[in-house]
Design a protein around this motif. Structure first.
Motif, mmCIF file in Angstrom:
data_model
loop_
_atom_site.group_PDB
_atom_site.id
_atom_site.type_symbol
_atom_site.label_atom_id
_atom_site.label_comp_id
_atom_site.label_asym_id
_atom_site.label_seq_id
_atom_site.Cartn_x
_atom_site.Cartn_y
_atom_site.Cartn_z
ATOM 1 N N ALA A 20 -2.732 88.388 33.295
ATOM 2 C CA ALA A 20 -3.455 88.001 32.083
ATOM 3 C C ALA A 20 -2.570 87.200 31.134
ATOM 4 O O ALA A 20 -3.011 86.201 30.541
ATOM 5 C CB ALA A 20 -3.992 89.254 31.379
ATOM 6 N N LEU A 21 -1.308 87.593 30.989
ATOM 7 C CA LEU A 21 -0.397 86.865 30.104
ATOM 8 C C LEU A 21 -0.108 85.465 30.640
ATOM 9 O O LEU A 21 -0.025 84.497 29.873
ATOM 10 C CB LEU A 21 0.902 87.649 29.934
ATOM 11 C CG LEU A 21 0.809 88.921 29.088
ATOM 12 C CD1 LEU A 21 2.116 89.710 29.146
ATOM 13 C CD2 LEU A 21 0.463 88.590 27.644
ATOM 14 N N GLN A 22 0.023 85.354 31.951
ATOM 15 C CA GLN A 22 0.224 84.027 32.538
ATOM 16 C C GLN A 22 -0.944 83.108 32.223
ATOM 17 O O GLN A 22 -0.767 81.952 31.801
ATOM 18 C CB GLN A 22 0.390 84.149 34.056
ATOM 19 C CG GLN A 22 1.699 84.748 34.512
ATOM 20 C CD GLN A 22 1.834 84.731 36.023
ATOM 21 O OE1 GLN A 22 1.354 83.820 36.693
ATOM 22 N NE2 GLN A 22 2.482 85.739 36.578
ATOM 23 N N GLN A 23 -2.150 83.614 32.395
ATOM 24 C CA GLN A 23 -3.327 82.782 32.157
ATOM 25 C C GLN A 23 -3.513 82.468 30.671
ATOM 26 O O GLN A 23 -3.988 81.385 30.312
ATOM 27 C CB GLN A 23 -4.575 83.482 32.713
ATOM 28 C CG GLN A 23 -4.579 83.629 34.218
ATOM 29 C CD GLN A 23 -4.379 82.305 34.932
ATOM 30 O OE1 GLN A 23 -5.080 81.327 34.659
ATOM 31 N NE2 GLN A 23 -3.409 82.252 35.839
ATOM 32 N N ALA A 24 -3.138 83.405 29.809
ATOM 33 C CA ALA A 24 -3.250 83.156 28.365
ATOM 34 C C ALA A 24 -2.326 82.017 27.940
ATOM 35 O O ALA A 24 -2.721 81.135 27.172
ATOM 36 C CB ALA A 24 -2.922 84.439 27.591
ATOM 37 N N ILE A 25 -1.097 82.016 28.443
ATOM 38 C CA ILE A 25 -0.161 80.938 28.118
ATOM 39 C C ILE A 25 -0.631 79.625 28.719
ATOM 40 O O ILE A 25 -0.554 78.559 28.081
ATOM 41 C CB ILE A 25 1.258 81.290 28.615
ATOM 42 C CG1 ILE A 25 1.813 82.481 27.820
ATOM 43 C CG2 ILE A 25 2.182 80.092 28.489
ATOM 44 C CD1 ILE A 25 1.982 82.232 26.338
ATOM 45 N N TRP A 26 -1.136 79.676 29.927
ATOM 46 C CA TRP A 26 -1.656 78.452 30.553
ATOM 47 C C TRP A 26 -2.815 77.875 29.757
ATOM 48 O O TRP A 26 -2.933 76.656 29.605
ATOM 49 C CB TRP A 26 -2.091 78.749 31.979
ATOM 50 C CG TRP A 26 -2.678 77.553 32.684
ATOM 51 C CD1 TRP A 26 -2.004 76.557 33.308
ATOM 52 C CD2 TRP A 26 -4.066 77.239 32.817
ATOM 53 N NE1 TRP A 26 -2.879 75.627 33.823
ATOM 54 C CE2 TRP A 26 -4.159 76.033 33.541
ATOM 55 C CE3 TRP A 26 -5.242 77.860 32.395
ATOM 56 C CZ2 TRP A 26 -5.368 75.438 33.847
ATOM 57 C CZ3 TRP A 26 -6.448 77.268 32.702
ATOM 58 C CH2 TRP A 26 -6.516 76.069 33.426
ATOM 59 N N ALA A 27 -3.687 78.733 29.220
ATOM 60 C CA ALA A 27 -4.819 78.261 28.430
ATOM 61 C C ALA A 27 -4.358 77.620 27.121
ATOM 62 O O ALA A 27 -4.947 76.639 26.657
ATOM 63 C CB ALA A 27 -5.776 79.416 28.143
ATOM 64 N N PHE A 28 -3.302 78.180 26.510
ATOM 65 C CA PHE A 28 -2.824 77.649 25.236
ATOM 66 C C PHE A 28 -1.970 76.401 25.434
ATOM 67 O O PHE A 28 -1.962 75.502 24.600
ATOM 68 C CB PHE A 28 -2.016 78.716 24.493
ATOM 69 C CG PHE A 28 -1.719 78.359 23.067
ATOM 70 C CD1 PHE A 28 -2.689 78.519 22.088
ATOM 71 C CD2 PHE A 28 -0.480 77.862 22.713
ATOM 72 C CE1 PHE A 28 -2.414 78.180 20.768
ATOM 73 C CE2 PHE A 28 -0.198 77.523 21.396
ATOM 74 C CZ PHE A 28 -1.178 77.682 20.412
ATOM 75 N N TYR A 29 -1.238 76.362 26.555
ATOM 76 C CA TYR A 29 -0.379 75.226 26.881
ATOM 77 C C TYR A 29 -0.770 74.678 28.251
ATOM 78 O O TYR A 29 -0.088 74.946 29.249
ATOM 79 C CB TYR A 29 1.089 75.646 26.929
ATOM 80 C CG TYR A 29 1.754 75.798 25.591
ATOM 81 C CD1 TYR A 29 2.184 74.688 24.870
ATOM 82 C CD2 TYR A 29 1.961 77.053 25.043
ATOM 83 C CE1 TYR A 29 2.799 74.819 23.642
ATOM 84 C CE2 TYR A 29 2.584 77.198 23.812
ATOM 85 C CZ TYR A 29 2.993 76.085 23.120
ATOM 86 O OH TYR A 29 3.607 76.221 21.895
ATOM 87 N N PRO A 30 -1.868 73.904 28.341
ATOM 88 C CA PRO A 30 -2.269 73.376 29.659
ATOM 89 C C PRO A 30 -1.181 72.539 30.317
ATOM 90 O O PRO A 30 -1.078 72.496 31.542
ATOM 91 C CB PRO A 30 -3.504 72.524 29.331
ATOM 92 C CG PRO A 30 -4.007 73.063 28.027
ATOM 93 C CD PRO A 30 -2.797 73.514 27.277
ATOM 94 N N GLU A 31 -0.318 71.880 29.505
ATOM 95 C CA GLU A 31 0.742 71.053 30.083
ATOM 96 C C GLU A 31 1.793 71.894 30.794
ATOM 97 O O GLU A 31 2.580 71.376 31.587
ATOM 98 C CB GLU A 31 1.407 70.191 29.006
ATOM 99 C CG GLU A 31 2.063 70.974 27.881
ATOM 100 C CD GLU A 31 1.125 71.228 26.701
ATOM 101 O OE1 GLU A 31 1.606 71.314 25.574
ATOM 102 O OE2 GLU A 31 -0.087 71.354 26.943
ATOM 103 N N ALA A 32 1.811 73.206 30.513
ATOM 104 C CA ALA A 32 2.784 74.094 31.169
ATOM 105 C C ALA A 32 2.371 74.434 32.591
ATOM 106 O O ALA A 32 3.065 75.186 33.268
ATOM 107 C CB ALA A 32 2.953 75.378 30.357
ATOM 108 N N LYS A 33 1.236 73.879 33.040
ATOM 109 C CA LYS A 33 0.835 74.111 34.428
ATOM 110 C C LYS A 33 1.888 73.540 35.377
ATOM 111 O O LYS A 33 2.092 74.057 36.482
ATOM 112 C CB LYS A 33 -0.518 73.472 34.698
ATOM 113 C CG LYS A 33 -1.103 73.795 36.057
ATOM 114 C CD LYS A 33 -2.502 73.251 36.200
ATOM 115 C CE LYS A 33 -3.111 73.631 37.539
ATOM 116 N NZ LYS A 33 -4.487 73.099 37.705
ATOM 117 N N SER A 34 2.549 72.464 34.966
ATOM 118 C CA SER A 34 3.660 71.934 35.754
ATOM 119 C C SER A 34 4.967 72.389 35.109
ATOM 120 O O SER A 34 5.454 73.462 35.378
ATOM 121 C CB SER A 34 3.569 70.408 35.840
ATOM 122 O OG SER A 34 3.448 69.850 34.535
#
Length: 310
Positions: A112-126
């Motif tokens: 859940a924490l991984q997805q929350a950060i990904w949602a807030f920082y989409p550029e962090a997907k890479s």
């Protein structure tokens, strides 16, 4: 052999980062017998808390010598808030449940924490670039140290010294030792065990936040999955040192970092084993070391001493 000083320094730096995160694992386990597999994500949240301060709070062009202390505070605040929230709403209701329930909860919280950060920082997907300290590199004893590594060299021993003083010399630290040894008796003696557990989560989060900032400075980038593998290695370090032993966690981290670095650097030079020396095998050697320790010394390198648990 000319590269040995450099590889030892690299291993020491990597191991110090593992140790900072491993302390959180071992503190929580020592008190509530919980393996908090979401702790790697607390490390990751700290890194993103730091970069949030840099991107959205500080003016453009702020020197990193000024920005770094503020980023570190932001990292600690983010990590501590997430850790305290996890303890209060995810783990405390399950404190009397079978051990499998909080373990599964920890894994779910990690995702859940991984997805929350990904949602807030989409550029962090890479990868998301992390600001760097100006200056350097420096040569120390035949080894090259980057400017960002100086932060870790200074922060790791200071953090360990602070924790040793806190646990052994303060009233709260003695309460942590009592709770680790026998929580029911500690409660009867007037120790607020709920408060002690929250402090243990918060302290572990502070050290994880320091490790998250150090990782960003060392590698120059962060992403939302950075805490998963490092969290597993930090857990490995805690087991190596003796799960529940706060000093063993740091020593286990350093041993793991040095072994991993030396293995990837030198095994490739052995005829017939060159394919086992690449960086992709670093995790393999880390867990091989764990298996060997569990086979021959299952209590860990230092063992589990009640007086040192927190």
């Amino acid at each position: 052999m000319n590269e040995l000083p450099q590889q030892l320094v690299n291993g020491l730096l990597l191991g110090s980062m593992y140790g900072l995160v491993a302390i959180g694992y071992t503190m929580v386990y020592g008190i509530v017998q919980l393996i908090n597999f979401a702790h790697g994500e607390i490390f990751m949240v700290g890194a993103f808390g730091a970069i949030t301060v840099h991107l959205y709070v500080l003016p453009d062009g702020t020197s990193m010598w000024i920005a770094l202390p503020l980023m570190l505070i932001g990292a600690m605040i983010a990590s501590v808030l997430v850790a305290i929230g996890a303890e209060r709403f995810a783990y405390r209701p399950l404190r009397g449940a079978p051990r499998l329930a909080p373990l599964i909860t920890a894994i779910g919280l990690s995702l859940a924490l991984q997805q929350a950060i990904w949602a807030f920082y989409p550029e962090a997907k890479s990868k998301l670039a992390f600001p760097q300290i100006e200056g350097g590199p420096f040569t120390i004893g035949g080894a090259t140290v980057q400017t960002g590594d100086i932060f870790l060299i200074v922060a790791a021993p200071i953090s360990m010294a602070f924790l040793a003083y806190f646990v052994m010399r303060t009233r709260t630290g003695r309460g942590m030792q009592a709770t680790a040894q026998d929580p029911d008796t500690a409660k009867l003696m007037g120790v607020n065990t709920d408060r002690i557990i929250v402090i243990a989560f918060a302290l572990g989060a502070v050290f994880a936040a320091v490790g998250g900032v150090a990782s960003g400075l060392k590698y120059g980038q962060i992403d939302f999955k950075m805490g998963f593998i490092l969290g597993l290695k930090a857990f490995t370090a805690a087991v190596l040192g003796g799960i529940g032993n706060i000093y063993g966690a740091m020593i286990g981290g350093v041993v793991l970092g040095v072994v991993e670095t030396l293995a990837t650097a030198y095994i490739a030079d052995i005829p017939g084993l060159d394919q086992f020396g690449s960086q992709s095998w670093a995790e393999v050697w880390a867990f091989i070391l764990l298996i060997l320790v569990l086979l021959f010394r299952p209590q860990g390198l230092l063992g589990e001493r009640v007086a040192d648990r927190a």
